[in-house]
Enzyme design. Structure first.
Site, PDB file in Angstrom:
ATOM      1  N   ASP A 140      36.375  37.725  29.540  1.00 24.90           N
ATOM      2  CA  ASP A 140      37.375  37.510  30.596  1.00 24.90           C
ATOM      3  C   ASP A 140      36.889  37.950  31.968  1.00 24.90           C
ATOM      4  O   ASP A 140      37.683  38.057  32.907  1.00 24.90           O
ATOM      5  CB  ASP A 140      38.690  38.212  30.250  1.00 24.90           C
ATOM      6  N   ASP A 177      37.736  30.578  26.585  1.00 22.87           N
ATOM      7  CA  ASP A 177      37.384  30.882  27.987  1.00 22.87           C
ATOM      8  C   ASP A 177      35.888  31.081  28.223  1.00 22.87           C
ATOM      9  O   ASP A 177      35.452  31.101  29.359  1.00 22.87           O
ATOM     10  CB  ASP A 177      38.075  32.155  28.499  1.00 22.87           C
ATOM     11  N   ASP A 318      50.473  37.198  28.079  1.00 21.08           N
ATOM     12  CA  ASP A 318      49.224  36.809  28.739  1.00 21.08           C
ATOM     13  C   ASP A 318      48.635  37.958  29.547  1.00 21.08           C
ATOM     14  O   ASP A 318      47.456  37.909  29.910  1.00 21.08           O
ATOM     15  CB  ASP A 318      49.465  35.628  29.679  1.00 21.08           C
TER      16      ASP A 318
END
Length: 344
Positions: A140, A177, A318
């Site tokens: 991330d 991601d 989230d």
């Protein structure tokens, strides 16, 4: 667009709670039926056989629904407290097949136990479980779901997952991601691409159906993500996934994915529809007005779409945005809102 970098299910529950749940199978969902079939293990498929198979062959028996998810335990507690309407709503989530997230919050022993429990239940039911790996170094890029293993740990971790899944029907979505986010932190590309390729190689060698990250229809262009998919080993995988933890409509995603597929030798793909029932609501992070998408399903047609899945756990935050708790933490009020606004 960068706003679509939805932070993933780092923890549906805290580490401590996750460890406690392992004893009763830390997995997503609640039994949808009592199907019984032979528990004989299928043969280990080669990458070429995986690529040539139909979606219904790879997801034989349909998608596995797990018995002891966080949603299931919440629904049980709500029922015990006679909060009937809330229990019914959360059961709507718990009754569906939801991907099982494997991350760095589990030790090696724990991740093996989670997988063993899930595949044993799935094998007994004659269905196919779906897993998500989520432990890439520099995960991330320092955002809400930051974390991950070291490079050396990651190689060993993926080997453990592949070895544990060998001989079982299973699909694995490799690192949401991870490839799309290279646009935001390009410095990780030189180490990340080989690491993901090593993970794909391990999974392919164990006969596991693997999909790689392609972001979503409003993030990275097809001609940008396709070279990353190739460098990350898509030639040894089944294909790629889109829309994980995001909210875009299926038609947007399939149009995008078809373009990516054309640039990756016809790779197949799956789409996350867990929370896209009301479409894009202006932000990737705990948007108001979102709803559950259509129930997960394996595709039976002749397109490159293999399945529409619930990958993001509905009800998992989230991140600390729009009033939410930490990324991955259970947020009951949000879960109830998703059910209320679900696609009909």
């Amino acid at each position: 667009m960068s706003a679509s970098r939805a932070r993933r299910v780092v923890r549906v529950v805290s580490v401590a709670a996750a460890v406690l749940l392992i004893g009763t199978a830390v997995v997503q969902g609640m039994s949808a039926g009592a199907a019984t079939t032979s528990t004989a293990k299928p043969k280990v498929l080669t990458p070429s056989q995986i690529q040539a198979s139909s979606a219904t062959q790879l997801f034989a028996g349909g998608l596995a629904v797990q018995k002891d998810s966080k949603a299931a335990s919440v629904a049980f507690d709500l029922t015990a407290r006679h909060e009937t309407s809330e229990a019914k709503a959360i059961t709507r989530i718990a009754s569906q097949p939801v991907a099982i997230w494997l991350g760095d919050w589990f030790t090696k022993t724990q991740v093996v136990k989670v997988i063993d429990t899930a595949v044993a239940q799935a094998d007994k039911a004659g269905k196919t479980p779906t897993f998500v790996t989520y432990a890439i170094p520099d995960r991330d890029c320092g955002g809400y779901s930051k974390g991950g293993l070291t490079s050396a740990q990651y190689l060993a971790w993926n080997t453990t997952i592949a070895d544990t899944l060998r001989g079982h029907r299973a699909a694995v979505l490799v690192e949401p991601d991870s490839l799309a986010m290279i646009s935001s932190c390009p410095s990780v590309a030189s180490t990340r691409l080989p690491l993901i390729k090593s993970a794909v190689t391990a999974l392919a060698g164990a006969g596991v159906t693997a999909y790689l990250d392609a972001g979503n229809s409003h993030w990275v262009a097809p001609n940008v993500i396709a070279p990353r998919l190739k460098a990350a080993g898509i030639a040894s995988a089944r294909g790629f996934f889109t829309n994980v933890s995001n909210f875009y409509p299926v038609n947007d995603e399939t149009a995008f994915a078809d373009r990516v597929s054309a640039l990756t030798s016809g790779a197949h793909y799956v789409v996350d529809v867990s929370r896209n029932g009301q479409g894009w609501k202006g932000t990737w992070c705990n948007p108001k007005g979102a709803g559950l998408g259509k129930d997960p399903a394996v595709a039976s047609g002749s397109t490159r779409l293999d399945a529409t899945l619930w990958v993001k756990t509905p009800g998992a935050s989230d991140g600390t945005c729009n009033g939410g708790p930490a990324a991955g933490a259970w947020w009951e009020a949000y879960a109830l809102a998703l059910v209320k606004l679900r696609a009909r």
